[in-house]
Write a protein that holds these residues in place. Sequence first.
Motif, short mmCIF file in Angstrom:
data_model
loop_
_atom_site.label_atom_id
_atom_site.label_comp_id
_atom_site.label_asym_id
_atom_site.label_seq_id
_atom_site.Cartn_x
_atom_site.Cartn_y
_atom_site.Cartn_z
N LYS A 123 50.74 48.63 77.20
CA LYS A 123 51.47 47.49 77.81
C LYS A 123 50.54 46.50 78.17
N ILE A 124 50.43 45.31 77.57
CA ILE A 124 49.94 44.05 77.92
C ILE A 124 50.39 43.07 78.62
N TRP A 125 49.88 42.85 79.65
CA TRP A 125 50.64 41.84 80.65
C TRP A 125 50.01 40.38 80.41
N TYR A 126 50.73 39.39 80.43
CA TYR A 126 50.14 38.02 80.57
C TYR A 126 51.02 37.25 81.08
N VAL A 127 50.43 35.99 81.43
CA VAL A 127 51.47 35.05 82.15
C VAL A 127 51.87 33.73 81.25
N GLN A 128 53.06 33.54 81.10
CA GLN A 128 53.62 32.52 80.49
C GLN A 128 54.59 31.52 81.27
N LYS A 129 54.42 30.50 81.34
CA LYS A 129 55.39 29.74 82.25
C LYS A 129 55.30 30.04 83.52
N GLY A 130 54.28 30.33 84.22
CA GLY A 130 54.24 31.00 85.54
C GLY A 130 54.85 32.34 85.90
N LYS A 131 55.33 33.07 84.70
CA LYS A 131 55.89 34.36 84.95
C LYS A 131 55.02 35.32 84.15
N LYS A 132 55.04 36.46 84.64
CA LYS A 132 54.31 37.72 84.19
C LYS A 132 55.21 38.08 82.99
N VAL A 133 54.61 38.42 81.97
CA VAL A 133 55.37 38.90 80.91
C VAL A 133 54.75 40.13 79.99
N MET A 134 55.42 41.02 79.87
CA MET A 134 54.89 42.19 79.32
C MET A 134 55.16 42.35 77.86
N ARG A 135 54.40 42.84 77.02
CA ARG A 135 54.55 43.21 75.63
C ARG A 135 53.84 44.41 75.11
N GLU A 136 54.28 45.00 74.27
CA GLU A 136 53.57 46.20 73.82
C GLU A 136 52.66 45.94 72.74
N LYS A 137 51.76 46.83 72.61
CA LYS A 137 50.58 46.68 71.41
C LYS A 137 50.08 47.90 70.87
N ASN A 138 49.91 47.95 69.69
CA ASN A 138 49.63 49.10 69.01
C ASN A 138 48.05 49.51 69.57
N TYR A 139 48.13 50.70 70.09
CA TYR A 139 46.53 51.10 70.41
C TYR A 139 45.73 51.29 69.12
N TYR A 140 46.47 51.82 68.21
CA TYR A 140 45.59 52.11 66.77
C TYR A 140 46.22 51.26 65.62
N PRO A 141 46.08 50.15 65.44
CA PRO A 141 46.79 49.20 64.53
C PRO A 141 46.40 49.68 63.08
N GLY A 142 47.54 50.15 62.22
CA GLY A 142 47.37 50.56 60.99
C GLY A 142 47.44 52.00 60.82
N TYR A 143 47.94 52.60 61.97
CA TYR A 143 48.17 54.20 61.70
C TYR A 143 49.16 54.51 62.69
N VAL A 144 49.82 55.68 62.18
CA VAL A 144 50.88 56.19 62.83
C VAL A 144 50.79 57.87 62.77
#
Length: 205
Positions: free
Chosen positions: A64-85
């Motif tokens: 889970k990556i948290w970042y600030v957008q328009k003054g609000k904390k927004v969360m999005r998910e990011k693949n820990y191992y891109p290109g693999y399942v």
Amino acid sequence: MVTEENVNPQNNAASEESQEENTKWYVLRVVSGKEKKIKEYLDKDIIRNDWSEIIKQVFLPMEKIWYVQKGKKVMREKNYYPGYVMIEVAKGKLTDDIVQHVSGITNIMHFLTDGKGSKGNIISLRRSEVNKMLGKVDEMNDQGEIINEPFIVGETIKIIEGPFNDFNGVIEEINDEKKKLKVTVKIFGRSTPVELSYVQVEKVL
């Protein structure tokens, strides 16, 4: 041809060891950016083919990556191992027919092998690798602090708090330890260096 590595867990209770030894973990090399769609398709495909007792789970490590957008904390998910399942399979149940079927699914390139690309024998992950992977995911899920998406020197950010609110600036230095940035802001045509905390800025998307 499928081969399996011998695994001897040492640090778990006997019942847990027995359960762990009943499955093997395999890695699928997939087209980057298609991981979620592939997981969704495989989950449905397992049901369609009545493979739930063979393929125990399809696993996509996410952070889970948290970042600030328009003054609000927004969360999005990011693949820990891109290109693999990852898939967990009952021991000895990964047949050539299943390998051929899974390998033929759109955006799946091949199983991880001991050779180059799809050439070679399909290998399973060592138990220590599996434990490390699962432990890392648990650790990321348990983290309570805000994780900011990494800033990059030279990128443009927008200031959202303080006397320079609504100004854009360019990152000159990053101090991850103190969560501070040195940013150059143009004020009345002049470049002015200012120090800002991570929460005072947002990425220009």
